[in-house]
Motif scaffolding. Structure first.
Motif, PDB file in Angstrom:
ATOM      1  N   ALA A 227     142.816  57.665  -7.570  1.00 17.64           N
ATOM      2  CA  ALA A 227     142.542  57.894  -6.150  1.00 17.64           C
ATOM      3  C   ALA A 227     142.176  56.570  -5.496  1.00 17.64           C
ATOM      4  N   GLY A 228     142.491  56.448  -4.229  1.00 17.89           N
ATOM      5  CA  GLY A 228     142.278  55.193  -3.528  1.00 17.89           C
ATOM      6  C   GLY A 228     140.828  54.887  -3.188  1.00 17.89           C
ATOM      7  N   ARG A 229     140.029  55.893  -2.851  1.00 20.31           N
ATOM      8  CA  ARG A 229     138.683  55.638  -2.339  1.00 20.31           C
ATOM      9  C   ARG A 229     137.561  56.189  -3.203  1.00 20.31           C
ATOM     10  N   PHE A 230     137.874  56.994  -4.166  1.00 18.98           N
ATOM     11  CA  PHE A 230     136.858  57.616  -5.013  1.00 18.98           C
ATOM     12  C   PHE A 230     137.258  57.434  -6.481  1.00 18.98           C
ATOM     13  N   PRO A 231     136.284  57.457  -7.391  1.00 20.02           N
ATOM     14  CA  PRO A 231     136.599  57.240  -8.814  1.00 20.02           C
ATOM     15  C   PRO A 231     137.165  58.496  -9.486  1.00 20.02           C
ATOM     16  N   PHE A 232     138.308  58.948  -9.008  1.00 21.96           N
ATOM     17  CA  PHE A 232     138.937  60.165  -9.520  1.00 21.96           C
ATOM     18  C   PHE A 232     140.357  59.861  -9.953  1.00 21.96           C
ATOM     19  N   GLY A 233     140.792  60.602 -10.962  1.00 20.66           N
ATOM     20  CA  GLY A 233     142.166  60.544 -11.411  1.00 20.66           C
ATOM     21  C   GLY A 233     142.878  61.829 -11.034  1.00 20.66           C
ATOM     22  N   ILE A 234     144.102  61.695 -10.575  1.00 24.97           N
ATOM     23  CA  ILE A 234     144.935  62.841 -10.215  1.00 24.97           C
ATOM     24  C   ILE A 234     145.978  62.967 -11.319  1.00 24.97           C
ATOM     25  N   TYR A 235     145.887  64.033 -12.084  1.00 23.88           N
ATOM     26  CA  TYR A 235     146.766  64.250 -13.241  1.00 23.88           C
ATOM     27  C   TYR A 235     147.869  65.216 -12.831  1.00 23.88           C
ATOM     28  N   TYR A 236     149.111  64.765 -13.001  1.00 20.71           N
ATOM     29  CA  TYR A 236     150.246  65.563 -12.549  1.00 20.71           C
ATOM     30  C   TYR A 236     151.405  65.428 -13.523  1.00 20.71           C
ATOM     31  N   ASP A 237     152.392  66.281 -13.321  1.00 19.96           N
ATOM     32  CA  ASP A 237     153.629  66.199 -14.089  1.00 19.96           C
ATOM     33  C   ASP A 237     154.778  66.594 -13.174  1.00 19.96           C
ATOM     34  N   GLU A 238     155.964  66.215 -13.573  1.00 21.11           N
ATOM     35  CA  GLU A 238     157.154  66.518 -12.789  1.00 21.11           C
ATOM     36  C   GLU A 238     157.837  67.758 -13.354  1.00 21.11           C
ATOM     37  N   ALA A 239     158.341  68.586 -12.468  1.00 19.49           N
ATOM     38  CA  ALA A 239     159.095  69.777 -12.849  1.00 19.49           C
ATOM     39  C   ALA A 239     160.306  69.859 -11.921  1.00 19.49           C
ATOM     40  N   LEU A 240     161.239  70.722 -12.256  1.00 21.51           N
ATOM     41  CA  LEU A 240     162.424  70.872 -11.405  1.00 21.51           C
ATOM     42  C   LEU A 240     162.061  71.316  -9.995  1.00 21.51           C
ATOM     43  N   ALA A 241     161.081  72.200  -9.894  1.00 19.51           N
ATOM     44  CA  ALA A 241     160.697  72.729  -8.581  1.00 19.51           C
ATOM     45  C   ALA A 241     159.898  71.729  -7.753  1.00 19.51           C
ATOM     46  N   GLY A 242     159.284  70.739  -8.405  1.00 17.12           N
ATOM     47  CA  GLY A 242     158.481  69.761  -7.674  1.00 17.12           C
ATOM     48  C   GLY A 242     157.422  69.136  -8.554  1.00 17.12           C
ATOM     49  N   ILE A 243     156.492  68.483  -7.926  1.00 17.61           N
ATOM     50  CA  ILE A 243     155.396  67.811  -8.609  1.00 17.61           C
ATOM     51  C   ILE A 243     154.236  68.792  -8.709  1.00 17.61           C
ATOM     52  N   GLN A 244     153.696  68.951  -9.909  1.00 15.19           N
ATOM     53  CA  GLN A 244     152.583  69.872 -10.126  1.00 15.19           C
ATOM     54  C   GLN A 244     151.326  69.073 -10.450  1.00 15.19           C
ATOM     55  N   VAL A 245     150.295  69.233  -9.627  1.00 14.99           N
ATOM     56  CA  VAL A 245     149.011  68.580  -9.858  1.00 14.99           C
ATOM     57  C   VAL A 245     148.162  69.538 -10.695  1.00 14.99           C
ATOM     58  N   PHE A 246     147.830  69.110 -11.909  1.00 18.43           N
ATOM     59  CA  PHE A 246     147.100  69.949 -12.841  1.00 18.43           C
ATOM     60  C   PHE A 246     145.592  69.763 -12.757  1.00 18.43           C
ATOM     61  N   ALA A 247     145.137  68.547 -12.426  1.00 19.18           N
ATOM     62  CA  ALA A 247     143.706  68.280 -12.430  1.00 19.18           C
ATOM     63  C   ALA A 247     143.385  67.113 -11.510  1.00 19.18           C
ATOM     64  N   VAL A 248     142.186  67.155 -10.963  1.00 15.54           N
ATOM     65  CA  VAL A 248     141.621  66.052 -10.192  1.00 15.54           C
ATOM     66  C   VAL A 248     140.230  65.840 -10.768  1.00 15.54           C
ATOM     67  N   LEU A 249     140.096  64.825 -11.627  1.00 18.63           N
ATOM     68  CA  LEU A 249     138.882  64.684 -12.428  1.00 18.63           C
ATOM     69  C   LEU A 249     138.150  63.380 -12.148  1.00 18.63           C
ATOM     70  N   ASP A 250     136.834  63.461 -12.229  1.00 15.10           N
ATOM     71  CA  ASP A 250     135.951  62.309 -12.061  1.00 15.10           C
ATOM     72  C   ASP A 250     136.104  61.398 -13.274  1.00 15.10           C
ATOM     73  N   LEU A 251     136.515  60.167 -13.050  1.00 18.30           N
ATOM     74  CA  LEU A 251     136.775  59.244 -14.149  1.00 18.30           C
ATOM     75  C   LEU A 251     135.507  58.620 -14.712  1.00 18.30           C
ATOM     76  N   ARG A 252     134.358  58.947 -14.142  1.00 15.58           N
ATOM     77  CA  ARG A 252     133.087  58.471 -14.697  1.00 15.58           C
ATOM     78  C   ARG A 252     132.630  59.331 -15.866  1.00 15.58           C
ATOM     79  N   LYS A 253     133.314  60.428 -16.092  1.00 14.96           N
ATOM     80  CA  LYS A 253     132.965  61.313 -17.209  1.00 14.96           C
ATOM     81  C   LYS A 253     133.470  60.735 -18.521  1.00 14.96           C
TER      82      LYS A 253
END
Length: 99
Positions: free
Chosen positions: A61-87
């Motif tokens: 993420a650009g402004r916060f210490p978070f990671g956006i975890y995603y994968d690609e599928a035929l139908a589109g991009i699926q965001v599975f998790a938005v997690l605090d990277l300080r953990k």
């Protein structure tokens, strides 16, 4: 351009983080969500260029210490998790294994 889908678990992650940031300063939670949704929306153009971590693409993420975890599928991009990277990385790994 592919569509971006925020899955239920990732939406829950955003709600939990919004509550945390609102407890720090009123209105900060909304700013957090707006910032992260902007980052997530950018995946329409920039999907697939991020490094893989624990089996998912991870965009920082650009402004916060978070990671956006995603994968690609035929139908589109699926965001599975938005997690605090300080953990603990082992916690992040186990959390992603359940999604």
């Amino acid at each position: 351009m592919k569509a971006v889908f925020v899955l239920t678990d990732a939406a829950d992650d955003l709600d939990i983080a919004r509550d945390f940031y609102d407890s720090q300063d009123l209105g900060l939670g909304d700013y957090f969500v707006d910032s992260l949704l902007s980052d997530i929306e950018s995946l329409r153009l920039f999907h697939g260029i991020h490094p893989r971590h624990f089996g998912f693409y991870r965009m920082l993420a650009g402004r916060f210490p978070f990671g956006i975890y995603y994968d690609e599928a035929l139908a589109g991009i699926q965001v599975f998790a938005v997690l605090d990277l300080r953990k603990d990385p082992m916690w992040i790994r186990s959390e992603l294994a359940t999604r």
